[in-house]
Motif scaffolding. Structure first.
Motif, PDB file in Angstrom:
ATOM      1  N   ARG A 186       0.831  -1.189   0.000  1.00  0.00           N
ATOM      2  CA  ARG A 186       0.000   0.000   0.000  1.00  0.00           C
ATOM      3  C   ARG A 186       0.874   1.251   0.000  1.00  0.00           C
ATOM      4  N   PRO A 187       0.621   2.207  -0.842  1.00  0.00           N
ATOM      5  CA  PRO A 187       1.467   3.411  -0.909  1.00  0.00           C
ATOM      6  C   PRO A 187       1.423   4.176   0.407  1.00  0.00           C
ATOM      7  N   PRO A 188       2.490   4.903   0.724  1.00  0.00           N
ATOM      8  CA  PRO A 188       2.530   5.635   1.985  1.00  0.00           C
ATOM      9  C   PRO A 188       1.462   6.725   2.033  1.00  0.00           C
ATOM     10  N   THR A 189       0.908   6.914   3.202  1.00  0.00           N
ATOM     11  CA  THR A 189      -0.119   7.922   3.392  1.00  0.00           C
ATOM     12  C   THR A 189       0.520   9.299   3.531  1.00  0.00           C
ATOM     13  N   ALA A 190      -0.340  10.319   3.534  1.00  0.00           N
ATOM     14  CA  ALA A 190       0.149  11.689   3.688  1.00  0.00           C
ATOM     15  C   ALA A 190       0.834  11.884   5.034  1.00  0.00           C
ATOM     16  N   LYS A 191       0.337  11.190   6.056  1.00  0.00           N
ATOM     17  CA  LYS A 191       0.951  11.292   7.378  1.00  0.00           C
ATOM     18  C   LYS A 191       2.370  10.744   7.364  1.00  0.00           C
ATOM     19  N   SER A 192       2.565   9.601   6.691  1.00  0.00           N
ATOM     20  CA  SER A 192       3.900   9.020   6.608  1.00  0.00           C
ATOM     21  C   SER A 192       4.838   9.921   5.809  1.00  0.00           C
ATOM     22  N   LEU A 223       5.840  12.768   7.967  1.00  0.00           N
ATOM     23  CA  LEU A 223       6.781  12.334   8.999  1.00  0.00           C
ATOM     24  C   LEU A 223       8.191  12.192   8.431  1.00  0.00           C
ATOM     25  N   TYR A 224       8.307  11.571   7.255  1.00  0.00           N
ATOM     26  CA  TYR A 224       9.625  11.414   6.621  1.00  0.00           C
ATOM     27  C   TYR A 224      10.201  12.768   6.214  1.00  0.00           C
ATOM     28  N   ALA A 225       9.343  13.680   5.777  1.00  0.00           N
ATOM     29  CA  ALA A 225       9.821  15.013   5.400  1.00  0.00           C
ATOM     30  C   ALA A 225      10.370  15.757   6.614  1.00  0.00           C
ATOM     31  N   CYS A 226       9.669  15.654   7.755  1.00  0.00           N
ATOM     32  CA  CYS A 226      10.156  16.289   8.975  1.00  0.00           C
ATOM     33  C   CYS A 226      11.459  15.653   9.441  1.00  0.00           C
ATOM     34  N   LEU A 227      11.554  14.334   9.301  1.00  0.00           N
ATOM     35  CA  LEU A 227      12.785  13.642   9.676  1.00  0.00           C
ATOM     36  C   LEU A 227      13.952  14.077   8.793  1.00  0.00           C
ATOM     37  N   ALA A 228      13.722  14.177   7.494  1.00  0.00           N
ATOM     38  CA  ALA A 228      14.773  14.619   6.577  1.00  0.00           C
ATOM     39  C   ALA A 228      15.189  16.060   6.881  1.00  0.00           C
ATOM     40  N   LEU A 229      14.219  16.919   7.207  1.00  0.00           N
ATOM     41  CA  LEU A 229      14.542  18.299   7.547  1.00  0.00           C
ATOM     42  C   LEU A 229      15.363  18.383   8.832  1.00  0.00           C
ATOM     43  N   ALA A 230      14.993  17.564   9.827  1.00  0.00           N
ATOM     44  CA  ALA A 230      15.738  17.557  11.085  1.00  0.00           C
ATOM     45  C   ALA A 230      17.162  17.055  10.882  1.00  0.00           C
ATOM     46  N   LEU A 231      17.321  16.005  10.062  1.00  0.00           N
ATOM     47  CA  LEU A 231      18.665  15.491   9.784  1.00  0.00           C
ATOM     48  C   LEU A 231      19.511  16.520   9.042  1.00  0.00           C
ATOM     49  N   PHE A 232      18.885  17.224   8.089  1.00  0.00           N
ATOM     50  CA  PHE A 232      19.619  18.262   7.373  1.00  0.00           C
ATOM     51  C   PHE A 232      20.035  19.379   8.321  1.00  0.00           C
ATOM     52  N   TYR A 233      19.146  19.757   9.235  1.00  0.00           N
ATOM     53  CA  TYR A 233      19.452  20.822  10.190  1.00  0.00           C
ATOM     54  C   TYR A 233      20.606  20.425  11.113  1.00  0.00           C
TER      55      TYR A 233
END
Length: 209
Positions: free
Chosen positions: A9-15, A18-28
């Motif tokens: 099943r394709p990832p939902t908008a929530k997932s 969540l991954y976008a926030c994680l990527a932003l935090a890692l970049f920061y």
């Protein structure tokens, strides 16, 4: 079949969020040290270009040679910044202080933590651990004057042993707190088997841990 469909099943908008926030935090978190590493290998000409070079076109080790006073060191940089001239000694002092403090904290902290986890009653153990935790909550600035007076009294101001002693004293409560839970997770049967083989509590600590 239903389980396979759920896996595909394709990832939902929530997932996705969540991954976008994680990527932003890692970049920061990782972007500043990554840029420091890139800058350390970039020549001066590339550091002042606009837009900046994200990947050095002509990597160099001259900055490290200057810091550690190697034959390729830049005499101009050293003359403009006297702190660069003292870097090798400061780096060596940091290594000595960190290594000695780690050895003291692990040595004394492991024996204390092992004793707390095995030879102290649970009620007293909880009180001691809470006291150690409370000591970590005390701001260092509130005890810096008593520490300074004590170190001055014993004649260890501006010495490596004095700084090692202070760092070790401030870190040992945290080390004891961490290692006590580590030793508590060990099965008691291992120590009983070691004692049957003739090991003392200290030897059990050394061999089992």
């Amino acid at each position: 079949m239903n389980a396979v469909r759920e896996r595909r099943r394709p990832p939902t908008a929530k997932s996705i969020a969540l991954y976008a926030c994680l990527a932003l935090a890692l970049f920061y978190l990782l972007a500043p040290p990554a840029w420091m590493v890139v800058s350390s290998f970039s020549p001066d000409a590339e550091l002042y270009t606009r837009p900046p070079h994200w990947i050095p076109a002509h990597p160099t080790l001259q900055h490290y040679a200057t810091l550690f006073q190697l034959p390729d060191a830049s005499a101009v940089t050293i003359s403009r910044n006297p702190w660069v001239h003292t870097f090798p000694r400061s780096f060596l002092n940091s290594v000595v202080i960190a290594g000695a403090s780690a050895l003291l904290c692990v040595g004394f902290g492991s024996v204390t933590a092992y004793s707390l986890s095995r030879f102290v009653r649970p009620r007293t153990q909880r009180r001691l651990l809470l006291a150690l935790l409370a000591s970590r909550m005390v701001p260092v600035v509130s005890v810096i004057i008593p520490i300074y007076v004590s170190i001055q009294t014993v004649g260890m101001i501006n010495t490596l042993p004095g700084l090692i002693l202070v760092d070790s004293g401030l870190l040992i409560p945290f080390v004891i707190w961490i290692l006590e839970g580590y030793f508590r997770s060990f099965p008691v049967e291992l120590e009983e088997a070691a004692s049957l083989d003739g090991c003392s509590p200290l030897l059990s600590l050394i061999h089992i841990s």
